[in-house]
Design a protein around this motif. Structure first.
Motif, PDB file in Angstrom:
ATOM      1  N   GLN A   1      73.817  18.367  68.791  1.00 62.03           N
ATOM      2  CA  GLN A   1      74.655  18.859  67.616  1.00 62.03           C
ATOM      3  C   GLN A   1      75.808  19.605  68.135  1.00 62.03           C
ATOM      4  OE1 GLN A   1      72.186  21.043  64.682  1.00 62.03           O
ATOM      5  NE2 GLN A   1      73.664  22.514  64.740  1.00 62.03           N
ATOM      6  N   ASN A   2      75.852  20.378  69.051  1.00 60.35           N
ATOM      7  CA  ASN A   2      76.878  21.033  69.491  1.00 60.35           C
ATOM      8  C   ASN A   2      78.129  20.085  69.983  1.00 60.35           C
ATOM      9  OD1 ASN A   2      75.634  23.676  69.100  1.00 60.35           O
ATOM     10  ND2 ASN A   2      75.122  23.816  71.394  1.00 60.35           N
ATOM     11  N   VAL A   3      77.729  19.161  70.873  1.00 67.16           N
ATOM     12  CA  VAL A   3      78.766  18.141  71.271  1.00 67.16           C
ATOM     13  C   VAL A   3      79.286  17.373  70.319  1.00 67.16           C
ATOM     14  CG1 VAL A   3      78.907  16.232  72.789  1.00 67.16           C
ATOM     15  CG2 VAL A   3      77.598  17.818  73.511  1.00 67.16           C
ATOM     16  N   ALA A   4      78.392  16.985  69.375  1.00 62.40           N
ATOM     17  CA  ALA A   4      79.015  16.151  68.040  1.00 62.40           C
ATOM     18  C   ALA A   4      79.975  16.819  67.265  1.00 62.40           C
ATOM     19  CB  ALA A   4      77.956  15.662  67.191  1.00 62.40           C
ATOM     20  N   ASN A   5      79.695  18.176  67.240  1.00 56.78           N
ATOM     21  CA  ASN A   5      80.572  19.192  66.485  1.00 56.78           C
ATOM     22  C   ASN A   5      81.711  19.921  67.274  1.00 56.78           C
ATOM     23  OD1 ASN A   5      79.856  19.335  63.636  1.00 56.78           O
ATOM     24  ND2 ASN A   5      77.913  19.661  64.655  1.00 56.78           N
ATOM     25  N   ALA A   6      82.096  19.267  68.662  1.00 55.75           N
ATOM     26  CA  ALA A   6      83.020  19.771  69.476  1.00 55.75           C
ATOM     27  C   ALA A   6      84.399  19.938  68.936  1.00 55.75           C
ATOM     28  CB  ALA A   6      82.931  19.123  70.778  1.00 55.75           C
ATOM     29  N   ASP A   7      84.543  19.128  68.035  1.00 56.14           N
ATOM     30  CA  ASP A   7      86.277  19.435  67.215  1.00 56.14           C
ATOM     31  C   ASP A   7      85.978  19.840  65.931  1.00 56.14           C
ATOM     32  OD1 ASP A   7      87.395  18.585  69.541  1.00 56.14           O
ATOM     33  OD2 ASP A   7      86.949  16.400  68.995  1.00 56.14           O
ATOM     34  N   THR A   8      84.743  20.417  65.294  1.00 54.70           N
ATOM     35  CA  THR A   8      84.683  20.820  63.852  1.00 54.70           C
ATOM     36  C   THR A   8      85.271  22.065  63.888  1.00 54.70           C
ATOM     37  OG1 THR A   8      82.840  19.452  63.727  1.00 54.70           O
ATOM     38  CG2 THR A   8      83.232  20.811  61.854  1.00 54.70           C
TER      39      THR A   8
END
Lengths: 130, 136
Positions: free
Chosen positions: A28-35
């Motif tokens: 989840q952290n990696v997927a949201n690295a640009d959020t």
């Protein structure tokens, strides 16, 4: 009531469940690295989660039983302020990669322990059966 | 199962980065798209923003595309009197696309996409190991 981590197999199972939960949080952290505004999360350390699952001792039948659900450890936001991007995102991909490698290694170890212990139990059966 | 959720969230990350890459491609492809007459606007740079959204069924924060908008701001002028879109002074309004910004945006999208892919591979390895353990 037997403590949830009394034998190595249960301990390995708790560990595996915790590692799977952690892998989900790290993904989840990696997927949201640009959020924008996303704060990196992690689950509490296994030792803490394990202690929490064993904390409730039952001395009376009317007591509530602890669920022992290590796998449901809630992800917590990390309170660090050193590397926050201007858009409020605090995910560091390098750090997440390190943690994922760590989780992967620990998963292999726990699974090996589980397998070895089961084969140990099985070998006692086979020697008796001869 | 937790590892399935990890795969779902990695896939969502990859799809938002793909959407971002598509916008970058659109901007770069249209960086010379001017109007055909002086009063017609040239191509305006498009922007994309992300947001986190809680997926209640999986219990994870999925990254989603929040809005595809356009960048306000002035169009740069270029002296080209023979151009059909040139104004009375001979200047043509060009799209407000800067190649350098687009390329760095593209690199970032690529890096994030690769990171998601690496997480997915690790998750898959963990799943396969668990399946292998069942077999023995």
């Amino acid at each position: 009531m037997v403590s949830p981590a009394a034998d190595p197999i249960s301990l390995a199972e708790l560990r595996l469940r915790w590692l799977e939960r952690r892998q989900t949080v790290l993904a989840q952290n990696v997927a949201n690295a640009d959020t924008p505004g996303y704060v990196a999360r992690d689950v509490s350390p296994f030792g803490v989660a394990l202690a929490a699952s064993q904390a409730m001792s039952i001395t009376d039948p009317l007591h509530l039983r602890g669920t022992g659900a290590v796998g449901e450890a809630r992800p917590r936001r990390e309170r660090r302020s050193n590397d926050i991007a201007p858009n409020g995102n605090s995910v560091s991909l390098d750090e997440q990669a390190m943690r994922i490698a760590d989780t992967d290694q620990a998963h292999a170890l726990a699974l090996n322990l589980h397998r070895r212990w089961i084969s140990l139990v099985r070998s006692t059966f086979s020697s008796r059966g001869v | 199962m937790n590892l399935d959720r990890a795969l779902v969230v990695s896939a969502a990350g990859m799809s938002t980065q793909t959407a971002r890459l598509r916008i970058v491609a659109e901007n770069i492809a249209n960086r010379d798209s001017t109007g055909v007459s002086p009063d017609q606007d040239p191509y305006r740079r498009r922007t994309i923003t992300f947001a986190q959204q809680l997926d209640r069924r999986a219990g994870v924060q999925l990254p989603v595309v929040r809005r595809v908008g356009t960048e306000p701001g002035e169009f740069p002028l270029q002296f080209e009197p023979s151009h059909p879109a040139a104004n009375a002074d001979g200047y043509v309004r060009k799209p407000n696309v800067t190649s350098l910004i687009e390329v760095s945006d593209m690199r970032e999208a690529q890096r994030s996409y690769n990171a998601n892919l690496a997480v997915m591979e690790t998750t898959r390895a963990m799943l396969m190991r668990a399946i292998e353990a069942m077999r023995s």
